[in-house]
Motif scaffolding. Structure first.
Motif, mmCIF file in Angstrom:
data_model
loop_
_atom_site.group_PDB
_atom_site.id
_atom_site.type_symbol
_atom_site.label_atom_id
_atom_site.label_comp_id
_atom_site.label_asym_id
_atom_site.label_seq_id
_atom_site.Cartn_x
_atom_site.Cartn_y
_atom_site.Cartn_z
ATOM 1 N N UNK A 40 40.115 17.387 -2.721
ATOM 2 C CA UNK A 40 40.356 16.209 -2.051
ATOM 3 C C UNK A 40 39.177 15.379 -1.841
ATOM 4 N N UNK A 41 37.928 15.584 -2.052
ATOM 5 C CA UNK A 41 36.977 14.694 -2.355
ATOM 6 C C UNK A 41 37.116 13.815 -3.666
ATOM 7 N N UNK A 42 37.500 14.496 -4.459
ATOM 8 C CA UNK A 42 37.614 13.873 -5.954
ATOM 9 C C UNK A 42 38.680 12.850 -5.948
ATOM 10 N N UNK A 92 45.839 17.583 -13.527
ATOM 11 C CA UNK A 92 44.684 17.993 -14.605
ATOM 12 C C UNK A 92 43.431 16.946 -14.370
ATOM 13 N N UNK A 93 43.780 15.567 -14.180
ATOM 14 C CA UNK A 93 42.695 14.749 -13.985
ATOM 15 C C UNK A 93 41.814 14.882 -12.823
ATOM 16 N N UNK A 94 42.593 15.414 -11.755
ATOM 17 C CA UNK A 94 41.974 15.775 -10.434
ATOM 18 C C UNK A 94 40.912 17.061 -10.597
ATOM 19 N N UNK A 97 37.896 15.813 -12.540
ATOM 20 C CA UNK A 97 36.958 15.061 -11.440
ATOM 21 C C UNK A 97 36.460 15.912 -10.420
ATOM 22 N N UNK A 98 37.333 16.955 -9.912
ATOM 23 C CA UNK A 98 36.633 17.785 -8.880
ATOM 24 C C UNK A 98 35.467 18.429 -9.478
ATOM 25 N N UNK A 99 35.746 19.151 -10.743
ATOM 26 C CA UNK A 99 34.521 19.807 -11.191
ATOM 27 C C UNK A 99 33.232 19.174 -11.540
ATOM 28 N N UNK A 100 33.626 17.654 -12.063
ATOM 29 C CA UNK A 100 32.564 16.994 -12.191
ATOM 30 C C UNK A 100 31.780 16.491 -10.914
ATOM 31 N N UNK A 101 32.589 16.071 -9.933
ATOM 32 C CA UNK A 101 31.906 15.369 -8.630
ATOM 33 C C UNK A 101 31.283 16.595 -7.943
ATOM 34 N N UNK A 102 31.787 17.957 -8.012
ATOM 35 C CA UNK A 102 31.273 19.088 -7.295
ATOM 36 C C UNK A 102 29.867 19.301 -7.680
ATOM 37 N N UNK A 103 29.329 18.982 -8.562
ATOM 38 C CA UNK A 103 27.742 19.126 -9.394
ATOM 39 C C UNK A 103 26.979 18.263 -8.642
ATOM 40 N N UNK A 104 27.603 17.318 -7.784
ATOM 41 C CA UNK A 104 26.583 16.476 -6.984
ATOM 42 C C UNK A 104 25.934 17.037 -5.535
ATOM 43 N N UNK A 105 24.835 17.349 -5.466
ATOM 44 C CA UNK A 105 24.281 17.850 -4.312
ATOM 45 C C UNK A 105 24.612 17.550 -2.986
ATOM 46 N N UNK A 106 25.013 16.245 -2.929
ATOM 47 C CA UNK A 106 25.606 15.368 -1.834
ATOM 48 C C UNK A 106 26.785 15.728 -1.311
#
Ligand code: DC
Length: 219
Positions: A40-42, A92-94, A97-106
């Motif tokens: 959802x965030x992604x 597949x795109x989400x 993107x979810x995998x990449x953005x989930x690495x952000x501590x915030x």
């Protein structure tokens, strides 16, 4: 009053979603698909064109984030600012993107608060990557579900558009996501030392559900 919390972690395609949902149904408690929250965030980052690599932009986006969920006909429905975004979060795109953005501590901090708030008021089965390690280190029961990459890719390929996508691409994406999720600094995918580890490569869904319920009953 403390509530009973069960965590089920593991990589994509290990069967977590179906199995967690069935376990929660059997136990009569709520089921929380935390991967859907990250998706959802992604999705919103993509829709709103948020520059998520910039701390300030990401911070103001997260402050305005309004994610909710409910179950509908046995399925997890994700609501963002009052809108059902469930049909858009499984592409597949989400996934990437979810995998990449989930690495952000915030991002992790924002979702950690949401997840712990849910657990305040009810018994629940939480499915994800870091449920047993970071979010609920004191969970009552912890499970770690895994399977061979080729088996997981085959399962995911069958789920996706009736197998019309290229299986090699599914396997490659999964491998990339496994690496991202398990090598990140913040809350990497790994089994909690006290989790029951289950290799689902050669087990059916009812078999795995049975193993989990047996462990809980043994409790
Ligand atoms: O479980 P899933 O495939 O729907 O999760 C999508 C992505 O979200 C996954 O690649 C990593 C991230 N995720 C996470 O970092 N922590 C969780 N607890 C759940 C998911």
């Amino acid at each position: 009053m403390t509530h009973r919390i069960i965590t089920i972690d593991g990589p994509a395609g290990a069967g977590k979603t179906t199995i967690s949902n069935l376990v929660a149904k059997q136990l009569g408690c709520v089921y929380v698909d935390t991967g859907a929250l990250y998706r959802g965030v992604a999705y919103e980052i993509g829709q709103q064109g948020v520059n998520w690599k910039d701390d300030n932009c990401l911070g103001s986006f997260l402050a305005s984030l309004d994610l909710n969920f409910h179950m509908e006909n046995g399925h997890f429905v994700l609501i963002s600012s009052g809108k059902d975004i469930t049909p858009h979060i499984r592409t597949p795109e989400i996934s990437m993107l979810a995998s990449a953005t989930s690495a952000r501590p915030q991002v992790r901090a924002a979702l950690l608060t949401i997840q712990r708030n849910i657990a305040q008021s009810q018994d629940a089965v939480f499915e994800g990557r870091d449920m047993g390690t970071v979010v609920f280190p004191d969970a009552d029961f912890k499970f770690f579900l895994f399977a061979d990459l080729a088996v997981r890719a085959k399962r995911r390929h069958e789920e996706m558009s009736e197998g019309k996508t290229d299986i090699q691409k599914v396997e490659q994406d999964m491998k990339t996501r496994d690496a991202n999720d398990s090598q990140r600094k913040e809350a990497p995918l790994k089994a909690a030392p006290d989790a029951v580890k289950i290799d689902s490569s050669h087990l059916t869904i009812p078999d795995v559900v049975k193993i989990i319920l047996k462990n809980i009953q043994k409790g």
